[in-house]
Design an enzyme around this catalytic site. Structure first.
Site, PDB file in Angstrom:
ATOM      1  NE  ARG A 105      27.998  -2.624  22.835  1.00  0.00           N
ATOM      2  CZ  ARG A 105      27.423  -1.880  21.901  1.00  0.00           C
ATOM      3  NH1 ARG A 105      28.147  -1.120  21.088  1.00  0.00           N
ATOM      4  NH2 ARG A 105      26.121  -1.906  21.726  1.00  0.00           N
ATOM      5  CB  THR A 379      29.529   2.351  13.887  1.00  0.00           C
ATOM      6  OG1 THR A 379      28.514   2.395  14.871  1.00  0.00           O
ATOM      7  CG2 THR A 379      30.400   1.158  14.059  1.00  0.00           C
ATOM      8  CB  THR A 397      30.248   2.532  17.517  1.00  0.00           C
ATOM      9  OG1 THR A 397      29.153   3.378  17.218  1.00  0.00           O
ATOM     10  CG2 THR A 397      29.944   1.745  18.770  1.00  0.00           C
ATOM     11  CG  ASN A 399      24.424   4.120  19.510  1.00  0.00           C
ATOM     12  OD1 ASN A 399      24.311   3.442  18.486  1.00  0.00           O
ATOM     13  ND2 ASN A 399      23.423   4.306  20.332  1.00  0.00           N
ATOM     14  CG  ASP A 421      23.325  -0.038  20.813  1.00  0.00           C
ATOM     15  OD1 ASP A 421      22.422   0.438  20.108  1.00  0.00           O
ATOM     16  OD2 ASP A 421      24.510  -0.125  20.437  1.00  0.00           O
ATOM     17  CB  SER A 451      24.187  -4.742  15.112  1.00  0.00           C
ATOM     18  OG  SER A 451      22.938  -4.767  15.740  1.00  0.00           O
ATOM     19  N   GLY A 471      26.584   1.149  10.652  1.00  0.00           N
ATOM     20  CA  GLY A 471      25.231   1.091  10.104  1.00  0.00           C
ATOM     21  C   GLY A 471      24.193   0.554  11.069  1.00  0.00           C
ATOM     22  N   GLY A 472      24.505   0.505  12.371  1.00  0.00           N
ATOM     23  CA  GLY A 472      23.513   0.040  13.341  1.00  0.00           C
ATOM     24  C   GLY A 472      23.037  -1.354  12.993  1.00  0.00           C
TER      25      GLY A 472
HETATM   26  O1  DON Z   1      26.732  -1.426  18.569  1.00  0.00           O
HETATM   27  C1  DON Z   1      25.870  -1.208  17.731  1.00  0.00           C
HETATM   28  O2  DON Z   1      25.281  -2.068  17.121  1.00  0.00           O
HETATM   29  C2  DON Z   1      25.530   0.234  17.399  1.00  0.00           C
HETATM   30  N1  DON Z   1      25.836   1.085  18.530  1.00  0.00           N
HETATM   31  C3  DON Z   1      26.268   0.626  16.155  1.00  0.00           C
HETATM   32  C4  DON Z   1      25.960   2.043  15.723  1.00  0.00           C
HETATM   33  C5  DON Z   1      26.279   2.319  14.312  1.00  0.00           C
HETATM   34  O3  DON Z   1      26.683   1.472  13.579  1.00  0.00           O
HETATM   35  C6  DON Z   1      26.011   3.709  13.835  1.00  0.00           C
HETATM   36  N2  DON Z   1      26.485   3.877  12.501  1.00  0.00           N
HETATM   37  N3  DON Z   1      25.876   4.108  11.527  1.00  0.00           N
END
Ligand code: DON
Length: 568
Positions: A105, A379, A397, A399, A421, A451, A471-472
């Site tokens: 990360r 991501t 990702t 982000n 985030d 996430s 998918g955040g």
């Molecule tokens: O780490 C995370 O939870 C977010 N930065 C993920 C971002 C993400 O999945 C964007 N995609 N749709």
């Protein structure tokens, strides 16, 4: 037709087959399967990246080698999320059943401070954490690649990076959704990237356009020649810091040199006869996934039926409670004491559901983070299983799509906007509507809460499923449903991945679904129970692999994306 040209059509064929077998909320699915193989399987967001992985497996590489080749290739052919300038997580299971999890990360720069996104009146300015140099965290991807290779790789790094160098030097063809997205984001990219950014060289992109990335090829060659140093110091680092500083950033050469990927203890939970291994903090993915599963385990989900009223209601109520806990208790474990055991305690999870009413929605304003019992988280995802049975699940990702929209001049890649985030201010929602508190406040060197939920599942001690998605905030609930659709509703991997999904995250207090997931009278029933409902853009793009009862591997790449599962 050349092989390259043929590959361009894989997604079209996949979408067409999907149209014939459109997922249906009342489960009247024609049975269909994904890619079947009896030896190896990869599933990723781009056919060329999946091909790079398969080629490495054919040369005798293992799952980790293939995953490395896929990640480098995605950095070239999938610039919206594939990356050198981002970060992620890996869950690994060797053929004998030993697990490892790697945290690569991004971290906050040394000059970061908790109020860095507040204006003079103390209001959070979302543009500062989402665009430009100030939104960039120290990239972890290359660190993660080298760490995983040092511990688990077989083939030479130079071999693993070569397919990406070839793709960058010879060019790749844009897929239809890729061309659309680039056109859509052009204005943002223009604002934060230099005019010679490769993705600005055409007014309007079309499917089939070929993009050659010379500067990126040079960066990849520096990594090939100098290893980690080829990214975290020298020319690449100098160009990165220069670009970030031109756009209001605070990253230094020291920040880059100090970056370290970290092995973390794998997070394990159970659901019925399954053992679930996922990512612990600084991702919220594993804990929230296991919390939800723990809260719903005693419910007769199978009897309720796929996406039936009681099924949707039960999952939503558990999700509401788990995401409330996320906002309060989860953050980087090196900076914040995360009460993982307490949050996963069986009695605690039962207590969380004490006020669950099977006939009525609770109101998020009345659901607070739980009182813990005292006890002694654009991501992309990839899944790989190799010939020996070693498995890799990686979510990585930038982000947002193209991250901060900052493209490093001279080095040829986009930088993340992962700083968003963090919780910029208690109670102020981030890009994904998630809110946070002290646990996820900004501190220098700290990792922002994620996430991402790369997950590997065993049944009777044997490999069962490798899954994950972008998918955040919806990552966790998409992974949840990809698993439950197979475990509870006996879907194939492809059916499970392509089925309609729904999502609830405490706030906003609304069930979000893929469009057409729920029908009119079903929505009315939900409303009568007190649930608000809204459709949104497609939820997640799962890339997963299932070990079928006959021992064959089934790979599936979500119809919502343009990826491909390849295997033999
Ligand atoms: O780490 C995370 O939870 C977010 N930065 C993920 C971002 C993400 O999945 C964007 N995609 N749709």
């Amino acid at each position: 037709m050349t092989r390259k040209y043929a590959l361009l059509f894989i997604p079209f064929i996949f979408i067409l087959s999907q149209c014939r077998t459109a997922p249906n909320a009342d489960r009247s699915l024609a049975k269909y399967t994904g890619t079947i193989g009896d030896s190896v399987m990869v599933s990723s967001a781009h056919p060329q990246a999946s091909k790079a992985g398969i080629d490495i497996l054919k040369q005798g590489g293992n799952a980790v080698d293939a995953a490395i080749a896929i990640q480098y290739a995605l950095a070239v052919v999938y610039p919206r999320a594939g990356n050198l300038g981002g970060g992620g997580f890996m869950v690994y299971r060797d053929a004998k059943g030993a697990f490892k999890t790697l945290d690569f990360r991004e971290t906050a720069p040394a000059k970061a401070d908790r109020d860095m996104y507040l204006d003079d009146e103390g209001n959070a300015v979302s543009d500062w954490s989402r665009f430009g140099g100030l939104s960039v965290g120290i990239p972890g991807t290359v660190g993660g690649i080298f760490e995983s290779h040092k511990e688990l790789g077989l083939l030479d790094m130079s071999v693993l990076i070569q397919p990406a160098i070839d793709l960058a030097e010879n060019g790749f063809q844009l897929l239809p959704a890729q061309a659309r997205l680039l056109n859509e984001k052009r204005e943002d990219i223009e604002k934060y990237s230099p005019p010679n950014c490769i993705f600005l060289q055409k007014e309007k992109w079309h499917a089939g356009d070929i993009i050659i990335q010379k500067e990126l090829a040079a960066t990849l060659k520096r990594i090939q020649k100098d290893g980690l140093e080829g990214f975290y110091s020298g020319e690449t680092a100098r160009l990165l810091v220069e670009q970030v500083n031109k756009t209001n950033g605070i990253i230094s050469l020291d920040d880059l040199q100090n970056y370290k990927a970290k092995w973390r203890a794998p997070l394990k939970g159970t659901f019925r006869e399954y053992d679930i291994y996922s990512m612990g903090p600084p991702s919220s993915g594993g804990i929230v996934l296991l919390q939800i599963l723990g809260m719903i385990e005693d419910q007769p989900l199978k009897n309720y039926g796929f996406n039936s009223l009681p099924y949707v209601h039960t999952l939503v109520e558990a999700e509401r409670r788990a995401y409330a806990d996320r906002s309060e208790y989860l953050g980087d474990p090196d900076f914040w004491d995360v009460p993982s055991n307490e949050l996963l305690n069986e009695a605690y999870l039962q207590k969380r559901m004490e006020n669950f009413d099977p006939a009525k929605a609770s109101i998020s304003d009345n659901i607070k983070p739980g009182k813990l019992l005292n006890e002694s988280e654009e991501t992309t995802h990839l899944s790989v299983v190799d010939l020996e049975g070693n498995a890799v699940s990686i979510t990585t990702t930038l982000n947002a799509n193209y991250g901060s929209k900052v493209w490093v001049d001279g080095a040829g890649f986009f930088l993340n906007n992962e700083m968003d985030d963090f919780s910029a201010k208690p109670g102020v929602p981030n890009l994904y509507g998630l809110i946070g508190n002290e646990a996820n406040a900004i501190e220098p060197g700290k990792r922002m809460l994620s996430s991402m939920t790369p997950t590997i599942i065993e049944k009777n001690d044997a490999l069962f499923m490798v899954t994950g998605t972008p998918g955040g905030s919806t990552i966790i609930t998409s992974v949840l449903q990809s698993f439950l659709n197979v475990a509870e509703f006996e879907m194939s991997m492809a059916e499970a991945v392509n089925a309609y999904r729904f999502h609830h995250q405490w706030y906003p207090d609304t069930i979000k679904t893929d469009s057409n997931a729920f029908k009119g009278d079903f929505i009315e029933e939900l409303n009568r129970m007190g649930h608000a409902h809204a459709e949104r853009e497609p939820i997640g793009r799962v890339d997963a692999i299932l070990v079928r009862p006959d021992g064959n591997l089934e790979g599936a790449s979500d119809f919502r994306g343009e990826g491909a599962a390849l295997g033999y």
